[in-house]
Write a protein that holds these residues in place. Structure first.
Motif, PDB file in Angstrom:
ATOM      1  N   GLU A 158       6.661  22.437  -6.964  1.00 42.11           N
ATOM      2  CA  GLU A 158       5.572  21.633  -6.440  1.00 42.11           C
ATOM      3  C   GLU A 158       5.113  20.607  -7.466  1.00 42.11           C
ATOM      4  O   GLU A 158       4.733  19.504  -7.141  1.00 42.11           O
ATOM      5  N   ALA A 159       5.117  20.965  -8.755  1.00 38.24           N
ATOM      6  CA  ALA A 159       4.645  20.057  -9.783  1.00 38.24           C
ATOM      7  C   ALA A 159       5.736  19.059 -10.144  1.00 38.24           C
ATOM      8  O   ALA A 159       6.911  19.373 -10.148  1.00 38.24           O
ATOM      9  N   THR A 160       5.356  17.834 -10.454  1.00 40.92           N
ATOM     10  CA  THR A 160       6.292  16.822 -10.898  1.00 40.92           C
ATOM     11  C   THR A 160       5.712  16.153 -12.137  1.00 40.92           C
ATOM     12  O   THR A 160       4.578  16.400 -12.528  1.00 40.92           O
ATOM     13  N   ASP A 161       6.504  15.257 -12.743  1.00 42.10           N
ATOM     14  CA  ASP A 161       6.033  14.556 -13.927  1.00 42.10           C
ATOM     15  C   ASP A 161       5.373  13.230 -13.577  1.00 42.10           C
ATOM     16  O   ASP A 161       5.106  12.421 -14.457  1.00 42.10           O
ATOM     17  N   VAL A 162       5.111  12.976 -12.300  1.00 45.91           N
ATOM     18  CA  VAL A 162       4.414  11.751 -11.893  1.00 45.91           C
ATOM     19  C   VAL A 162       2.942  11.900 -12.256  1.00 45.91           C
ATOM     20  O   VAL A 162       2.273  12.835 -11.809  1.00 45.91           O
ATOM     21  N   PRO A 163       2.387  11.012 -13.085  1.00 47.11           N
ATOM     22  CA  PRO A 163       0.989  11.155 -13.502  1.00 47.11           C
ATOM     23  C   PRO A 163       0.026  10.669 -12.426  1.00 47.11           C
ATOM     24  O   PRO A 163       0.401   9.944 -11.504  1.00 47.11           O
ATOM     25  N   TRP A 164      -1.227  11.079 -12.543  1.00 47.20           N
ATOM     26  CA  TRP A 164      -2.262  10.518 -11.681  1.00 47.20           C
ATOM     27  C   TRP A 164      -2.455   9.044 -12.048  1.00 47.20           C
ATOM     28  O   TRP A 164      -2.586   8.700 -13.217  1.00 47.20           O
ATOM     29  N   SER A 165      -2.448   8.200 -11.052  1.00 46.14           N
ATOM     30  CA  SER A 165      -2.548   6.758 -11.278  1.00 46.14           C
ATOM     31  C   SER A 165      -3.985   6.306 -11.032  1.00 46.14           C
ATOM     32  O   SER A 165      -4.305   5.683 -10.015  1.00 46.14           O
ATOM     33  N   PHE A 166      -4.864   6.631 -11.976  1.00 47.89           N
ATOM     34  CA  PHE A 166      -6.281   6.311 -11.789  1.00 47.89           C
ATOM     35  C   PHE A 166      -6.524   4.804 -11.783  1.00 47.89           C
ATOM     36  O   PHE A 166      -7.459   4.317 -11.150  1.00 47.89           O
ATOM     37  N   GLY A 167      -5.684   4.072 -12.510  1.00 47.86           N
ATOM     38  CA  GLY A 167      -5.836   2.622 -12.499  1.00 47.86           C
ATOM     39  C   GLY A 167      -5.619   2.043 -11.111  1.00 47.86           C
ATOM     40  O   GLY A 167      -6.387   1.199 -10.637  1.00 47.86           O
ATOM     41  N   ARG A 168      -4.563   2.501 -10.432  1.00 52.34           N
ATOM     42  CA  ARG A 168      -4.301   2.017  -9.076  1.00 52.34           C
ATOM     43  C   ARG A 168      -5.424   2.421  -8.126  1.00 52.34           C
ATOM     44  O   ARG A 168      -5.777   1.671  -7.220  1.00 52.34           O
ATOM     45  N   MET A 169      -5.969   3.607  -8.305  1.00 50.12           N
ATOM     46  CA  MET A 169      -7.086   4.030  -7.465  1.00 50.12           C
ATOM     47  C   MET A 169      -8.285   3.109  -7.666  1.00 50.12           C
ATOM     48  O   MET A 169      -8.986   2.752  -6.710  1.00 50.12           O
ATOM     49  N   GLY A 170      -8.509   2.711  -8.922  1.00 51.01           N
ATOM     50  CA  GLY A 170      -9.610   1.782  -9.195  1.00 51.01           C
ATOM     51  C   GLY A 170      -9.391   0.428  -8.539  1.00 51.01           C
ATOM     52  O   GLY A 170     -10.321  -0.162  -7.980  1.00 51.01           O
ATOM     53  N   TRP A 171      -8.149  -0.076  -8.622  1.00 51.45           N
ATOM     54  CA  TRP A 171      -7.847  -1.348  -7.957  1.00 51.45           C
ATOM     55  C   TRP A 171      -8.027  -1.232  -6.446  1.00 51.45           C
ATOM     56  O   TRP A 171      -8.512  -2.163  -5.794  1.00 51.45           O
ATOM     57  N   ALA A 172      -7.631  -0.098  -5.887  1.00 47.20           N
ATOM     58  CA  ALA A 172      -7.796   0.107  -4.445  1.00 47.20           C
ATOM     59  C   ALA A 172      -9.269   0.110  -4.063  1.00 47.20           C
ATOM     60  O   ALA A 172      -9.670  -0.481  -3.053  1.00 47.20           O
ATOM     61  N   ALA A 173     -10.088   0.775  -4.873  1.00 46.51           N
ATOM     62  CA  ALA A 173     -11.525   0.795  -4.599  1.00 46.51           C
ATOM     63  C   ALA A 173     -12.117  -0.604  -4.700  1.00 46.51           C
ATOM     64  O   ALA A 173     -12.956  -1.000  -3.874  1.00 46.51           O
ATOM     65  N   LEU A 174     -11.671  -1.376  -5.695  1.00 42.80           N
ATOM     66  CA  LEU A 174     -12.164  -2.745  -5.832  1.00 42.80           C
ATOM     67  C   LEU A 174     -11.763  -3.599  -4.627  1.00 42.80           C
ATOM     68  O   LEU A 174     -12.568  -4.401  -4.123  1.00 42.80           O
ATOM     69  N   ALA A 175     -10.530  -3.419  -4.152  1.00 44.52           N
ATOM     70  CA  ALA A 175     -10.086  -4.160  -2.974  1.00 44.52           C
ATOM     71  C   ALA A 175     -10.934  -3.800  -1.761  1.00 44.52           C
ATOM     72  O   ALA A 175     -11.325  -4.675  -0.970  1.00 44.52           O
ATOM     73  N   ALA A 176     -11.239  -2.512  -1.601  1.00 43.19           N
ATOM     74  CA  ALA A 176     -12.058  -2.090  -0.465  1.00 43.19           C
ATOM     75  C   ALA A 176     -13.463  -2.671  -0.548  1.00 43.19           C
ATOM     76  O   ALA A 176     -14.014  -3.153   0.455  1.00 43.19           O
ATOM     77  N   VAL A 177     -14.039  -2.652  -1.742  1.00 38.15           N
ATOM     78  CA  VAL A 177     -15.377  -3.226  -1.922  1.00 38.15           C
ATOM     79  C   VAL A 177     -15.364  -4.723  -1.624  1.00 38.15           C
ATOM     80  O   VAL A 177     -16.293  -5.259  -0.999  1.00 38.15           O
ATOM     81  N   ALA A 178     -14.306  -5.409  -2.049  1.00 34.95           N
ATOM     82  CA  ALA A 178     -14.209  -6.844  -1.782  1.00 34.95           C
ATOM     83  C   ALA A 178     -14.143  -7.123  -0.281  1.00 34.95           C
ATOM     84  O   ALA A 178     -14.775  -8.064   0.216  1.00 34.95           O
ATOM     85  N   VAL A 179     -13.392  -6.309   0.443  1.00 32.91           N
ATOM     86  CA  VAL A 179     -13.305  -6.498   1.898  1.00 32.91           C
ATOM     87  C   VAL A 179     -14.658  -6.251   2.555  1.00 32.91           C
ATOM     88  O   VAL A 179     -15.081  -7.004   3.442  1.00 32.91           O
ATOM     89  N   LEU A 180     -15.348  -5.207   2.115  1.00 32.53           N
ATOM     90  CA  LEU A 180     -16.672  -4.937   2.668  1.00 32.53           C
ATOM     91  C   LEU A 180     -17.632  -6.086   2.336  1.00 32.53           C
ATOM     92  O   LEU A 180     -18.436  -6.492   3.177  1.00 32.53           O
ATOM     93  N   GLY A 181     -17.550  -6.602   1.104  1.00 28.90           N
ATOM     94  CA  GLY A 181     -18.388  -7.738   0.739  1.00 28.90           C
ATOM     95  C   GLY A 181     -18.088  -8.965   1.569  1.00 28.90           C
ATOM     96  O   GLY A 181     -19.001  -9.707   1.968  1.00 28.90           O
ATOM     97  N   LEU A 182     -16.816  -9.187   1.859  1.00 25.10           N
ATOM     98  CA  LEU A 182     -16.432 -10.318   2.699  1.00 25.10           C
ATOM     99  C   LEU A 182     -17.019 -10.173   4.088  1.00 25.10           C
ATOM    100  O   LEU A 182     -17.510 -11.143   4.682  1.00 25.10           O
ATOM    101  N   ASN A 183     -17.006  -8.953   4.633  1.00 25.40           N
ATOM    102  CA  ASN A 183     -17.588  -8.714   5.948  1.00 25.40           C
ATOM    103  C   ASN A 183     -19.088  -8.968   5.967  1.00 25.40           C
ATOM    104  O   ASN A 183     -19.622  -9.498   6.942  1.00 25.40           O
ATOM    105  N   LEU A 184     -19.767  -8.571   4.906  1.00 24.33           N
ATOM    106  CA  LEU A 184     -21.225  -8.674   4.874  1.00 24.33           C
ATOM    107  C   LEU A 184     -21.724 -10.026   4.390  1.00 24.33           C
ATOM    108  O   LEU A 184     -22.924 -10.290   4.441  1.00 24.33           O
ATOM    109  N   SER A 185     -20.815 -10.883   3.929  1.00 22.40           N
ATOM    110  CA  SER A 185     -21.246 -12.178   3.390  1.00 22.40           C
ATOM    111  C   SER A 185     -21.939 -13.031   4.439  1.00 22.40           C
ATOM    112  O   SER A 185     -22.802 -13.861   4.100  1.00 22.40           O
TER     113      SER A 185
END
Length: 487
Positions: free
Chosen positions: A211-238
């Motif tokens: 079950e375990a692999t050597d693929v690390p948790w990609s916290f940086g990508r998660m942060g970019w994804a959260a930023l993209a989501a916030v940007a989309v929400l901001g665009l909607n509310l602008s």
């Protein structure tokens, strides 16, 4: 792998449980999607939430991006079972919140949670397909997913309209929650069957025994994804901010584009040949189709005085055309090249949106719009399964989660950004004719760009996908090799 396994279909052992369970979850998402699109004009009026109408659709697409990145990373580390279970739980929780909403902000909050789970569920299911089924069955599985939309497409919009008129729109959300239990009952043995099949049939050997692999948790990508989501929400509310709203919109759009770059293969934003254009095309197809579709019931109820039940029939016809075209491309297999299917689908979507635009401008009968929208569904039915097949064919086993996530991210962000901008256009224009015409003109322009990108899904060189940390993902085969994948 035994000779029986080598010739088995998707509804035969060892694939039967995975097929039934996966299609059950697709059915669940399909029913919810069709039902909510139908009743949202009524919900918006009852909750006095016209200003948040577009956000109710774009919001779950935006939060879905976070779910996709987390699920893709999680699946690459531990396999698809755990992220799939967690995503279904979140999906159901969002439906409960929306179903008990007493205000539009509360409903939107429920939709955000629902989108988080739905996005993760999509990626987890794609990894299940990659690890359970051999490449020869991928097109058939995706065709089965489209077929899983047939029943909810037939009964979902009309039934949702009837429930909303006779009882309450709240039950449209709460009723879908009841489908979670049977869906989980089927997916649990499907997951057990996947684990027992690993290493025995050649399809599941993509997944490691451990079950375990050597693929690390990609916290940086998660942060970019959260930023993209916030940007989309901001665009909607602008649009809710006087004077400087358009400035906020431009900044939010720029941030969204910057944030998505680490989440997709290198070259995606410049439409590089092969996998990058496959991912980008998925985004533009979603933007054109869904940016227009959510306004079709709105147009029919607002301008032609259709009841919600009958306005939903337009979505029923389109979804049936989608499923039918998907089935046709699955039977044709390599006789219809992937790139050609994408080009034909692009033309059909553009033509259908043009029909909506002309019908709105010249006040043609509603039947013209309904008939024209059938072609949009057919175009998506041709494109979507082939784009999915090409994504898996161009992915290494260890990068299936990343690339499946990238495709789903492009899908969701394309739709979310389109809905955000169409929402701004819809709010900015003042007359009924102008509002709908502006929406359909914008989505037609998006469809034109998609038509330009479509030929670039073929060809290209092997390339590396990039993540936020640069660890990366998918070496691609040329797309002309992907065209040899058979349904």
């Amino acid at each position: 792998m035994t000779s029986d396994d080598a010739s088995a279909g998707i509804l035969q052992r060892p694939y039967l449980l995975a097929t039934v369970g996966s299609c059950a979850l697709v059915f669940l998402a399909a029913f919810e999607s069709m039902a909510v699109t139908t009743i949202m004009p009524l919900v918006s009026r009852e909750l006095n939430g016209a200003g948040l109408y577009a956000l109710a659709f774009a919001g779950p697409l935006a939060t879905g991006v976070i779910g996709m990145v987390v699920a893709g990373n999680w699946a690459d580390r531990r396999g698809p079972a755990a992220p799939l279970y967690a995503s279904v739980a979140l999906f159901a929780a969002g439906l409960l919140i929306a179903g008990t909403a007493v205000s539009m902000p509360m409903l939107v909050a429920g939709r955000l949670v629902q989108g988080l789970g739905g996005g993760a569920m999509t990626v987890a299911l794609y990894v299940v397909i990659a690890r359970v089924y051999p490449a020869r069955l991928h097109a058939q599985v995706f065709a089965a997913f489209s077929a899983a939309w047939v029943i909810p497409s037939m009964i979902g919009p009309f039934a949702a309209g009837v429930v909303a008129q006779v009882s309450s729109w709240h039950w449209v959300f709460l009723g879908v929650v009841g489908l979670v239990v049977p869906a989980l009952a089927m997916i649990l043995p499907a997951m057990r069957g996947m684990r027992s099949a690993e290493g025995s049939d050649g399809a599941a050997t993509h997944a490691p025994k451990s079950e375990a692999t050597d693929v690390p948790w990609s916290f940086g990508r998660m942060g970019w994804a959260a930023l993209a989501a916030v940007a989309v929400l901001g665009l909607n509310l602008s649009g809710q901010v006087p004077s400087v709203g358009w400035v906020i919109a431009v900044v939010a759009l720029a941030i969204a584009m910057l944030s998505v770059r680490p989440l997709v293969p290198r070259g995606t934003l410049r439409a590089g040949r092969g996998l990058p254009s496959v991912i980008l095309m998925r985004g533009f197809a979603s933007a054109a189709f869904f940016g227009a579709e959510v306004y079709v019931p709105y147009l029919l109820t607002d301008r032609y005085s259709f009841t919600p039940a009958f306005a939903g029939l337009a979505l029923t016809g389109s979804a049936l055309a989608w499923a039918g075209a998907s089935g046709v491309q699955g039977r044709l297999g390599s006789r219809l090249g992937n790139a050609l299917a994408v080009r034909i689908g692009s033309v059909l979507v553009l033509g259908a949106i043009a029909v909506l635009l002309v019908t709105t401008v010249f006040a043609w009968p509603a039947g013209v719009s309904i008939a024209g929208w059938l072609f949009a569904g057919a175009g998506m039915g041709l494109m979507y399964p082939r784009l999915s097949v090409m994504t898996l064919a161009l992915s290494k086993p260890e990068d299936q989660g990343f690339n499946s996530s990238a495709m789903s991210i492009a899908d969701s962000l394309g739709g979310a950004l389109s809905l955000a901008v169409t929402g701004l256009v819809f709010s900015a224009l003042t007359t009924t004719a102008a509002t709908f015409a502006g929406v359909f003109a914008l989505t037609a322009g998006i469809a034109v760009v998609g038509l330009i990108i479509a030929p670039r899904v073929a060809g290209g060189r092997p390339l590396e996908a990039e993540s936020a940390e640069g660890e990366g993902a998918a070496e691609a085969r040329p797309a002309d090799e992907a065209d040899d994948v058979r349904a």
